[in-house]
Design a protein around this motif. Sequence first.
Motif, short mmCIF file in Angstrom:
data_model
loop_
_atom_site.label_atom_id
_atom_site.label_comp_id
_atom_site.label_asym_id
_atom_site.label_seq_id
_atom_site.Cartn_x
_atom_site.Cartn_y
_atom_site.Cartn_z
N ARG A 26 0.55 29.35 23.11
CA ARG A 26 -0.73 29.69 22.52
C ARG A 26 -0.96 31.19 22.61
O ARG A 26 -0.78 31.76 23.68
CB ARG A 26 -1.85 28.94 23.25
CG ARG A 26 -3.24 29.37 22.92
CD ARG A 26 -3.71 28.79 21.61
NE ARG A 26 -4.67 29.69 20.99
CZ ARG A 26 -5.44 29.34 19.95
NH1 ARG A 26 -5.35 28.14 19.44
NH2 ARG A 26 -6.27 30.20 19.43
N ASN B 156 -12.28 26.95 14.57
CA ASN B 156 -12.58 27.22 15.98
C ASN B 156 -11.46 26.77 16.89
O ASN B 156 -11.16 27.39 17.88
CB ASN B 156 -13.81 26.43 16.38
CG ASN B 156 -14.96 27.35 16.57
OD1 ASN B 156 -14.86 28.53 16.28
ND2 ASN B 156 -16.03 26.81 17.05
N ARG B 157 -10.89 25.63 16.54
CA ARG B 157 -9.79 25.11 17.36
C ARG B 157 -8.55 25.97 17.21
O ARG B 157 -7.74 26.05 18.10
CB ARG B 157 -9.44 23.69 16.92
CG ARG B 157 -10.49 22.67 17.19
CD ARG B 157 -9.94 21.32 16.81
NE ARG B 157 -10.97 20.48 16.24
CZ ARG B 157 -11.66 19.60 16.94
NH1 ARG B 157 -11.44 19.45 18.21
NH2 ARG B 157 -12.58 18.87 16.36
N ILE B 158 -8.44 26.58 16.04
CA ILE B 158 -7.24 27.38 15.79
C ILE B 158 -7.37 28.77 16.38
O ILE B 158 -6.46 29.27 17.03
CB ILE B 158 -6.96 27.47 14.27
CG1 ILE B 158 -6.72 26.07 13.73
CG2 ILE B 158 -5.77 28.37 14.00
CD1 ILE B 158 -6.58 26.01 12.25
N TYR B 159 -8.55 29.39 16.17
CA TYR B 159 -8.68 30.79 16.61
C TYR B 159 -9.37 30.93 17.94
O TYR B 159 -9.43 32.02 18.49
CB TYR B 159 -9.42 31.60 15.54
CG TYR B 159 -8.71 31.57 14.22
CD1 TYR B 159 -7.46 32.15 14.09
CD2 TYR B 159 -9.26 30.92 13.13
CE1 TYR B 159 -6.79 32.10 12.89
CE2 TYR B 159 -8.58 30.86 11.93
CZ TYR B 159 -7.34 31.45 11.81
OH TYR B 159 -6.68 31.39 10.63
N GLY B 160 -9.92 29.86 18.47
CA GLY B 160 -10.54 29.91 19.79
C GLY B 160 -11.92 30.51 19.77
O GLY B 160 -12.43 30.90 18.77
N ALA C 158 -9.33 20.91 22.52
CA ALA C 158 -10.38 21.88 22.18
C ALA C 158 -9.76 23.08 21.47
O ALA C 158 -10.41 23.73 20.66
CB ALA C 158 -11.12 22.33 23.43
N LEU C 159 -8.52 23.35 21.77
CA LEU C 159 -7.78 24.41 21.09
C LEU C 159 -6.49 23.79 20.55
O LEU C 159 -5.96 22.86 21.15
CB LEU C 159 -7.39 25.52 22.08
CG LEU C 159 -8.43 26.56 22.45
CD1 LEU C 159 -7.83 27.51 23.47
CD2 LEU C 159 -8.89 27.32 21.23
N THR D 100 -6.64 19.03 25.93
CA THR D 100 -7.76 18.18 25.54
C THR D 100 -8.08 18.29 24.07
O THR D 100 -8.98 17.60 23.58
CB THR D 100 -9.03 18.57 26.31
OG1 THR D 100 -9.22 19.97 26.16
CG2 THR D 100 -8.90 18.24 27.76
N SER E 116 -14.52 13.81 14.60
CA SER E 116 -13.92 14.84 13.73
C SER E 116 -14.96 15.92 13.43
O SER E 116 -16.15 15.74 13.65
CB SER E 116 -13.44 14.20 12.44
OG SER E 116 -14.55 13.65 11.77
N PHE F 198 -3.62 34.53 21.75
CA PHE F 198 -4.92 35.02 21.29
C PHE F 198 -4.64 36.40 20.74
O PHE F 198 -4.40 37.33 21.51
CB PHE F 198 -5.92 35.09 22.43
CG PHE F 198 -6.46 33.74 22.82
CD1 PHE F 198 -7.20 33.00 21.93
CD2 PHE F 198 -6.20 33.20 24.07
CE1 PHE F 198 -7.69 31.75 22.28
CE2 PHE F 198 -6.67 31.96 24.42
CZ PHE F 198 -7.43 31.23 23.52
N THR G 245 -17.79 22.26 23.69
CA THR G 245 -16.56 21.65 24.20
C THR G 245 -16.68 20.13 24.25
O THR G 245 -15.71 19.42 24.00
CB THR G 245 -16.26 22.15 25.62
OG1 THR G 245 -16.76 23.46 25.73
CG2 THR G 245 -14.79 22.12 25.91
N LEU G 246 -17.88 19.65 24.60
CA LEU G 246 -18.07 18.20 24.68
C LEU G 246 -17.77 17.56 23.33
O LEU G 246 -17.06 16.54 23.26
CB LEU G 246 -19.52 17.89 25.11
CG LEU G 246 -19.86 16.43 25.23
CD1 LEU G 246 -19.11 15.80 26.38
CD2 LEU G 246 -21.35 16.23 25.43
N LEU G 247 -18.28 18.17 22.26
CA LEU G 247 -18.05 17.61 20.93
C LEU G 247 -16.60 17.82 20.50
O LEU G 247 -16.00 16.95 19.88
CB LEU G 247 -18.98 18.26 19.92
CG LEU G 247 -20.47 17.98 20.13
CD1 LEU G 247 -21.31 18.78 19.15
CD2 LEU G 247 -20.76 16.50 19.97
N MET G 248 -16.05 18.98 20.85
CA MET G 248 -14.69 19.29 20.39
C MET G 248 -13.65 18.41 21.08
O MET G 248 -12.60 18.15 20.50
CB MET G 248 -14.36 20.76 20.69
CG MET G 248 -15.27 21.75 20.00
SD MET G 248 -15.05 21.73 18.23
CE MET G 248 -13.98 23.12 18.07
N THR G 249 -13.91 18.00 22.31
CA THR G 249 -12.91 17.18 23.01
C THR G 249 -13.22 15.70 22.91
O THR G 249 -12.45 14.88 23.39
CB THR G 249 -12.81 17.57 24.50
OG1 THR G 249 -14.10 17.40 25.09
CG2 THR G 249 -12.37 18.99 24.68
#
Lengths: 247, 311
Positions: free
Chosen positions: B15, A243-247, B56-57, B54, A103, B17, A95-99
Amino acid sequence: MIFTIARKEFRSLLATPSTWLFLGALQFIFAWFFLARLDAFLQVQAQLAQLANAPGVTQAVAAPLFATIALIMMMLVPVFTMRLIAEERRNRTMTLLMTAPVSSTQIVLGKFTGLLLFLLLAIAGSVLMVLSLAAGTQLDKGLIFANALGLLLLAASYAALGLYISSLTVQPVVAAIGAMAALFGLWLVEISAADGNTAWRALAPTSHFQSFNSGLLNSGDLAFFLLFSIAFLLLAMRRIHNNRIYG
Amino acid sequence: MSAAPLTLCARNLSRRFGPREVVRNVSLELRRGEVLGLLGHNGAGKSTTLQLLTGALLPHAGQIEVCGFDLARQPKQAKACIGFLPETPPLYRDMCVDDYLEFAAKLHGVPRPQIAGALAETKRRCSLQDTGQKIIGTLSKGYRQRVGIAQALIHNPEVIILDEPTVGLDPSQIRDIRTLIRELGDAHSVILSTHLLGEVESICDRVEIMHHGRLIYSDSSAHMQQYGHQPGFVVTLLAPPALAELEAIPGVLKVEPISATHFRILHTAESNCGALLLERAAERGWQAQQLTPLQTKLEDVFMHITQNEAA
């Protein structure tokens, strides 16, 4: 930003005791093979001297040693690539890297560079070992350079594949086994292919290392390693974006 | 208050899932100097909403703007304005606190010469001065939480998003963190998700209640406490008269006996029948002992609102 991630990756590798254990064990194995080859060479040296175009010490000792290292790399690299993304996911540190304002490309390239720096260290150790022969004899520096470059490219392609597989899962162990299986699979493709069947052989990184091993800088093989690495790095970037799209 | 610039604006976020829609048509606005509390049951979609905000998603529908930057089109600029503490603090257990915070600062683009200053300031704010060289894995949960908060603050972001920031802290740490959040709320915008209503009561300016992925209630937290409020009090009479006698007092709407000596008395908003009742009690020897005004607790309000929605 790539450098920041690479530096962190490199430092956290060096901060884990298991890394040092691995490096030490690896150097021990290299040294073992090295001494065995050297011993064998010294025994036949007298007979070799009578031949007209005898192989030198570099060809007789260093080249087989590097070929062995190339095989060991197959088991070694997955152990280090497994943590890269899978562990970050499992520990929820991704999460740290993703937020952060970085890129997917920067994340992947940073991790790849960090690991490559570390693998460079491991390869440099073995090259130094071979260079120690220079104290007693003359070495074929070109052959050693070609081998070192080949090893580095091989390591890079393995690291890229391992990084991609690590991005597919949350379990580092699954990532390690997956990467090992993929690399062994590619190797098996090479050794089981019939001699004339170059198309299958061309798939395997190990077969492209052979020209480097015999001292040739073949641009085709060079291109293969670069393309192989780039392809898997791109897949890993794609995967992180997904990952951002499908969680 | 409304003159303060908008720092975060989300429109119609959705959103899914798989087939399950976790966030439905959520719109949020946040201004500088505001602390917004996102309330909801477990699984109401709070964490997912914060992850959407944020970056992340990615949302399936909707738009997010942070400090004027579109999160989808200019992710780097937008994300640089956000500090995020997820549910599980994203800590590398084998790093020491200083190295970790330095990494977080660099990652968020704090210029190199300013890193030392930012590090010292953030550690002071989160009272982490003595832990700089400690390995994160060896810290207690409370300290880890603080490092997580420090990580979200180090680049001095406009918008600070905290997902359940006080979970697992001891009471004095909770107080410290709340003071810190209140302090941050003056110069920045803060969103925090929580299911602790006391937290909302003490630090939030505004409340959004989330239920099954939708925002169902939005108001200032002071207003929320008034929601559904019915004036009344509980009185203890050791020698109580007949119920009819209590009901006869002017202004009383309803008398409910709680026990033989306890009564809940609801009255109209205008009249103050408490004084009248005490007067009569003294006259007629009912032996009045205690009179406590009814207070709506945020919990009741929350239950009320979410149940209304469910019905």
